[in-house]
Design a protein around this motif. Structure first.
Motif, PDB file in Angstrom:
ATOM      1  N   THR A 172       0.852  -1.188   0.000  1.00  0.00           N
ATOM      2  CA  THR A 172       0.000   0.000   0.000  1.00  0.00           C
ATOM      3  C   THR A 172       0.889   1.240   0.000  1.00  0.00           C
ATOM      4  OG1 THR A 172      -1.680  -1.197   1.269  1.00  0.00           O
ATOM      5  CG2 THR A 172      -1.857   1.204   1.188  1.00  0.00           C
ATOM      6  N   THR A 173       0.684   2.143  -0.942  1.00  0.00           N
ATOM      7  CA  THR A 173       1.494   3.367  -1.042  1.00  0.00           C
ATOM      8  C   THR A 173       1.145   4.302   0.102  1.00  0.00           C
ATOM      9  OG1 THR A 173      -0.099   4.560  -2.414  1.00  0.00           O
ATOM     10  CG2 THR A 173       1.466   3.102  -3.543  1.00  0.00           C
ATOM     11  N   PRO A 174       2.006   5.318   0.361  1.00  0.00           N
ATOM     12  CA  PRO A 174       1.682   6.282   1.426  1.00  0.00           C
ATOM     13  C   PRO A 174       0.337   6.971   1.241  1.00  0.00           C
ATOM     14  CG  PRO A 174       3.985   6.478   0.790  1.00  0.00           C
ATOM     15  CD  PRO A 174       3.362   5.534  -0.183  1.00  0.00           C
ATOM     16  N   LYS A 175      -0.132   7.087   0.003  1.00  0.00           N
ATOM     17  CA  LYS A 175      -1.424   7.716  -0.238  1.00  0.00           C
ATOM     18  C   LYS A 175      -2.584   6.722  -0.218  1.00  0.00           C
ATOM     19  CE  LYS A 175       0.384  11.616  -2.898  1.00  0.00           C
ATOM     20  NZ  LYS A 175       0.272  12.387  -4.170  1.00  0.00           N
ATOM     21  N   GLY A 176      -2.281   5.426   0.088  1.00  0.00           N
ATOM     22  CA  GLY A 176      -3.345   4.452   0.220  1.00  0.00           C
ATOM     23  C   GLY A 176      -3.687   3.691  -1.046  1.00  0.00           C
ATOM     24  N   TYR A 177      -2.882   3.840  -2.109  1.00  0.00           N
ATOM     25  CA  TYR A 177      -3.154   3.099  -3.335  1.00  0.00           C
ATOM     26  C   TYR A 177      -2.561   1.684  -3.237  1.00  0.00           C
ATOM     27  CZ  TYR A 177      -4.407   7.653  -5.232  1.00  0.00           C
ATOM     28  OH  TYR A 177      -5.005   8.864  -5.440  1.00  0.00           O
ATOM     29  N   LEU A 178      -3.201   0.751  -3.933  1.00  0.00           N
ATOM     30  CA  LEU A 178      -2.784  -0.651  -3.897  1.00  0.00           C
ATOM     31  C   LEU A 178      -1.898  -0.950  -5.098  1.00  0.00           C
ATOM     32  CD1 LEU A 178      -6.152  -2.357  -2.857  1.00  0.00           C
ATOM     33  CD2 LEU A 178      -4.361  -1.380  -1.401  1.00  0.00           C
ATOM     34  N   ARG A 179      -0.740  -1.586  -4.812  1.00  0.00           N
ATOM     35  CA  ARG A 179       0.208  -1.910  -5.874  1.00  0.00           C
ATOM     36  C   ARG A 179       0.809  -3.300  -5.636  1.00  0.00           C
ATOM     37  NH1 ARG A 179      -2.063   1.820  -7.534  1.00  0.00           N
ATOM     38  NH2 ARG A 179      -1.252   3.811  -8.341  1.00  0.00           N
ATOM     39  N   VAL A 180       1.308  -3.904  -6.701  1.00  0.00           N
ATOM     40  CA  VAL A 180       2.068  -5.148  -6.574  1.00  0.00           C
ATOM     41  C   VAL A 180       3.476  -4.795  -6.124  1.00  0.00           C
ATOM     42  CG1 VAL A 180       3.032  -7.135  -7.801  1.00  0.00           C
ATOM     43  CG2 VAL A 180       0.699  -6.365  -8.291  1.00  0.00           C
ATOM     44  N   ASP A 181       3.949  -5.465  -5.089  1.00  0.00           N
ATOM     45  CA  ASP A 181       5.290  -5.207  -4.554  1.00  0.00           C
ATOM     46  C   ASP A 181       6.307  -5.946  -5.423  1.00  0.00           C
ATOM     47  OD1 ASP A 181       7.592  -4.858  -3.108  1.00  0.00           O
ATOM     48  OD2 ASP A 181       6.645  -5.197  -1.154  1.00  0.00           O
ATOM     49  N   ARG A 182       6.857  -5.253  -6.394  1.00  0.00           N
ATOM     50  CA  ARG A 182       7.806  -5.891  -7.322  1.00  0.00           C
ATOM     51  C   ARG A 182       9.091  -6.319  -6.615  1.00  0.00           C
ATOM     52  NH1 ARG A 182       4.591  -7.394 -11.371  1.00  0.00           N
ATOM     53  NH2 ARG A 182       3.146  -5.685 -11.857  1.00  0.00           N
ATOM     54  N   ALA A 183       9.501  -5.591  -5.597  1.00  0.00           N
ATOM     55  CA  ALA A 183      10.704  -5.985  -4.853  1.00  0.00           C
ATOM     56  C   ALA A 183      10.460  -7.312  -4.124  1.00  0.00           C
ATOM     57  CB  ALA A 183      11.088  -4.899  -3.852  1.00  0.00           C
ATOM     58  N   ALA A 184       9.249  -7.489  -3.570  1.00  0.00           N
ATOM     59  CA  ALA A 184       8.924  -8.755  -2.905  1.00  0.00           C
ATOM     60  C   ALA A 184       8.877  -9.895  -3.904  1.00  0.00           C
ATOM     61  CB  ALA A 184       7.591  -8.630  -2.177  1.00  0.00           C
ATOM     62  N   VAL A 185       8.401  -9.609  -5.126  1.00  0.00           N
ATOM     63  CA  VAL A 185       8.380 -10.643  -6.170  1.00  0.00           C
ATOM     64  C   VAL A 185       9.797 -11.085  -6.502  1.00  0.00           C
ATOM     65  CG1 VAL A 185       7.776 -11.123  -8.569  1.00  0.00           C
ATOM     66  CG2 VAL A 185       6.181  -9.853  -7.117  1.00  0.00           C
ATOM     67  N   ARG A 186      10.731 -10.117  -6.612  1.00  0.00           N
ATOM     68  CA  ARG A 186      12.123 -10.475  -6.928  1.00  0.00           C
ATOM     69  C   ARG A 186      12.767 -11.242  -5.771  1.00  0.00           C
ATOM     70  NH1 ARG A 186      11.884  -5.195  -9.069  1.00  0.00           N
ATOM     71  NH2 ARG A 186      12.789  -4.336  -7.149  1.00  0.00           N
ATOM     72  N   ARG A 187      12.473 -10.849  -4.538  1.00  0.00           N
ATOM     73  CA  ARG A 187      13.036 -11.575  -3.398  1.00  0.00           C
ATOM     74  C   ARG A 187      12.493 -13.006  -3.354  1.00  0.00           C
ATOM     75  NH1 ARG A 187      11.885  -6.697  -0.669  1.00  0.00           N
ATOM     76  NH2 ARG A 187      10.012  -7.669   0.235  1.00  0.00           N
ATOM     77  N   ASP A 188      11.218 -13.145  -3.630  1.00  0.00           N
ATOM     78  CA  ASP A 188      10.619 -14.472  -3.586  1.00  0.00           C
ATOM     79  C   ASP A 188      11.209 -15.377  -4.661  1.00  0.00           C
ATOM     80  OD1 ASP A 188       8.219 -15.980  -2.275  1.00  0.00           O
ATOM     81  OD2 ASP A 188       8.049 -16.381  -4.416  1.00  0.00           O
ATOM     82  N   ALA A 189      11.562 -14.813  -5.812  1.00  0.00           N
ATOM     83  CA  ALA A 189      12.139 -15.625  -6.886  1.00  0.00           C
ATOM     84  C   ALA A 189      13.474 -16.234  -6.470  1.00  0.00           C
ATOM     85  CB  ALA A 189      12.310 -14.768  -8.139  1.00  0.00           C
ATOM     86  N   HIS A 190      14.134 -15.615  -5.486  1.00  0.00           N
ATOM     87  CA  HIS A 190      15.414 -16.143  -5.013  1.00  0.00           C
ATOM     88  C   HIS A 190      15.256 -17.490  -4.335  1.00  0.00           C
ATOM     89  CE1 HIS A 190      19.514 -16.103  -3.531  1.00  0.00           C
ATOM     90  NE2 HIS A 190      19.099 -16.155  -2.278  1.00  0.00           N
TER      91      HIS A 190
END
Length: 578
Positions: free
Chosen positions: A428-446
């Motif tokens: 969730t962005t500071p303004k409350g918008y919903l986004r896919v966490d691309r950094a978490a996706v890259r970490r999970d791929a590890h």
């Protein structure tokens, strides 16, 4: 060769006849024939006529003739009526394994003495175990009719419900000695490897709204004084079958439960089963389990456990007295050692099929552990595909959410975070918008296709450690068979000692099942399907009741040969008509 009858007159004038199997031989000197007695049957009025009939029938079968009873019935124009028919194949095989593994002797000798009938207790215990293997486990009351009417249990024609409960209570009193003797008998007979012991736990629940009140006598561990000097603050578990609320592995937290632990060998043979209160954690019950097996003096044992047991207190406890462990480590956990092991560079080497491993040392302390990073390329492809599908569904779920009011976006975010797969990749962005966490996706791929193992053993190679941990599947398979094939639940008992006895009966059933599967390389379900075709048929002839098994099929002969068991006798009982 003929049946010879000779008569002798007594002093009182009575005449007594004697029967013998004789054969005439010509005397080489005189040339006259003389009778040579081959077998004496004794007095004619006391001879076992049923035995003579069986002898006649066996000779007739060899010559291709009908048996005496068949000829008598054929002469009357009627076939002998069948008065009973019941399955005997699976129970016969189970009983033969029961005898060979020394379970019968262990129970019989352990319960001998006092006012109980040791032979009856042993037979009733076996009958309850055989019912667990039948594919339709029943309550004790229904099991009495099953024994009396539907199955052939060697040495037991009938039993009462009270017989079952008395046998369970007496069996539980000596369960420790029975477990020890059965294990060493099975280990010696099957040449089991007990250098690796695989341990896992599960829970089973009851359809009741109230939990049990613990027995004050069970709140104290008799080994508490001995362990008080350990300096370990972790709690100790006491083996008991108290139903209470806890973390349910059957996804029924609304019902009280007990926790069950099981140790198996690398071949999948269950070593022993424990029962604990329903709120006992994996970390605490492991202490009792290790100490119990230590008393068996198995020598050097390496414990193989899943990620639920990986606390530092457990690891150090398992290392006592020269023991060791192989444990799964959480990839995404908070362990700094695990994170360091995954971050180390190194080259994988293939050890078996598509399994690759690399060994990592994290520290140089006296109690240092070895970490084995395992990687499966095929599993990595599956993990990547699953993650891509989750991310795609998450993107579809949050598409257009920027136009929603803030309250509705927050409500949508809350609903998505209840799903673990979405929660990992949602931000969730500071303004409350919903986004896919691309950094978490890259970490999970590890982590794709990887699992991490921790061990204290220095003698096993990295490949042996990885292969040994994969064999932990045998313990998980044991739980599946206990709950589905043997029907551990539902349990029709409420007293703690009966619950414990029920679990131990299921353990013996699983033991027989695994031994049969190990020898035949087939599942018990398939074996039982073939063996259940073997029936014991009772016919009413003019001479009496004749109990005869059906002919063996080729599949049944193969099973008996693989298990190295004798063929069941063709005729099991002949009861003369009164």
């Amino acid at each position: 060769m003929y049946l010879r009858e000779t008569k002798r007159r007594n002093r009182d004038g009575s005449v007594v006849s004697y029967l013998a199997l004789a054969h005439n031989e010509r005397d080489p000197e005189s040339g006259t024939p003389r009778a040579r007695i081959l077998y004496n049957f004794g007095r004619a009025d006391r001879v076992d006529r049923a035995a003579l009939e069986r002898l006649v029938d066996s000779i007739g079968r060899f010559l291709g003739h009908e048996s005496a009873s068949e000829q008598a019935d054929a002469g009357s124009g009627e076939l002998p009526p069948v008065v009973d028919s019941r399955a005997m194949g699976a129970s016969w095989v189970a009983d033969q394994l029961w005898q060979r593994l020394g379970i019968s002797t262990a129970i019989g000798e352990a319960v001998a003495g006092g006012r109980v009938d040791a032979e009856l207790v042993e037979r009733v215990v076996f009958a309850m175990v055989a019912n667990r293997l039948s594919g339709e486990p029943l309550s004790k009351r229904a099991g009495t009719r099953w024994v009396a009417e539907r199955v052939f249990i060697p040495g037991l024609e009938a039993m009462s419900e009270d017989d079952c409960y008395r046998a369970m209570d007496r069996f539980l009193e000596v369960i420790g000695e029975v477990q020890r003797r059965v294990f060493f008998s099975v280990a010696n007979l099957l040449n089991l490897q007990v250098d690796l012991v695989f341990f896992d736990s599960t829970s089973t629940y009851w359809e009741t709204d109230t939990a049990d009140q613990p027995d004050p006598r069970e709140e104290l561990d008799p080994r508490e004084d001995e362990r008080a000097t350990d300096g370990d603050e972790a709690g100790e578990a006491v083996e008991a079958a108290v139903r209470t609320w806890g973390r349910s592995k059957d996804h029924r937290p609304d019902l009280p439960q007990v926790v069950i632990g099981m140790a198996v060998t690398r071949e999948g043979i269950p070593v022993r089963v424990w029962t604990f209160p329903g709120d006992a954690s994996d970390q605490t019950l492991l202490r009792t389990v290790k100490d119990d097996l230590r008393d068996w003096q198995l020598g050097r044992v390496v414990w193989v456990l899943d990620r639920g047991f990986t606390s530092e207190q457990n690891r150090r406890y398992l290392q006592r007295a020269g023991g060791g462990y192989i444990m799964g480590e959480k990839l995404r956990g908070a362990s700094s050692e695990a994170a360091a092991a995954l971050s180390r560079q190194g080259r994988y080497r293939t050890v078996a099929g598509n399994l690759r491993v690399k060994e990592v040392r994290v520290d140089d302390g006296a109690a240092r552990d070895r970490f084995i990073v395992c990687h499966n390329p095929e599993a990595a492809e599956r993990d990547a595909a699953v993650r891509a599908a989750i991310v795609a569904r998450l993107e579809a779920a949050i598409e257009g959410s920027d136009q929603l009011p803030a309250a509705e976006r927050a409500e949508l975010a809350g609903a998505l975070r209840t799903k673990p797969g979405y929660n990992r990749f949602l931000r969730t962005t500071p303004k409350g918008y919903l986004r896919v966490d691309r950094a978490a996706v890259r970490r999970d791929a590890h982590y794709d296709g990887k699992y991490l193992l921790r061990t204290s053993d220095e003698s096993l190679s990295a490949g042996d450690i990885a292969e040994g941990y994969k064999a932990l599947y045998e313990a998980e398979r044991g739980w599946r068979d206990l709950k589905t094939g043997i029907d551990l639940r539902p349990v029709f008992h409420h007293k703690p000692q009966r619950i414990q006895a029920h679990v131990q009966l299921c353990w013996l059933a699983l033991l027989l099942m695994r031994v049969a599967e190990h020898a035949t390389s087939d599942t018990w379900r398939n074996l039982r399907h073939e063996l259940d075709r073997l029936h014991l048929v009772t016919m009413a002839t003019r001479e009496g009741h004749l109990a005869q098994r059906s002919e063996l099929t080729p599949g049944q002969r193969d099973i008996l040969a693989a298990l190295e068991l004798p063929t069941p006798p063709r005729v099991l009982d002949v009861a003369a008509t009164k």
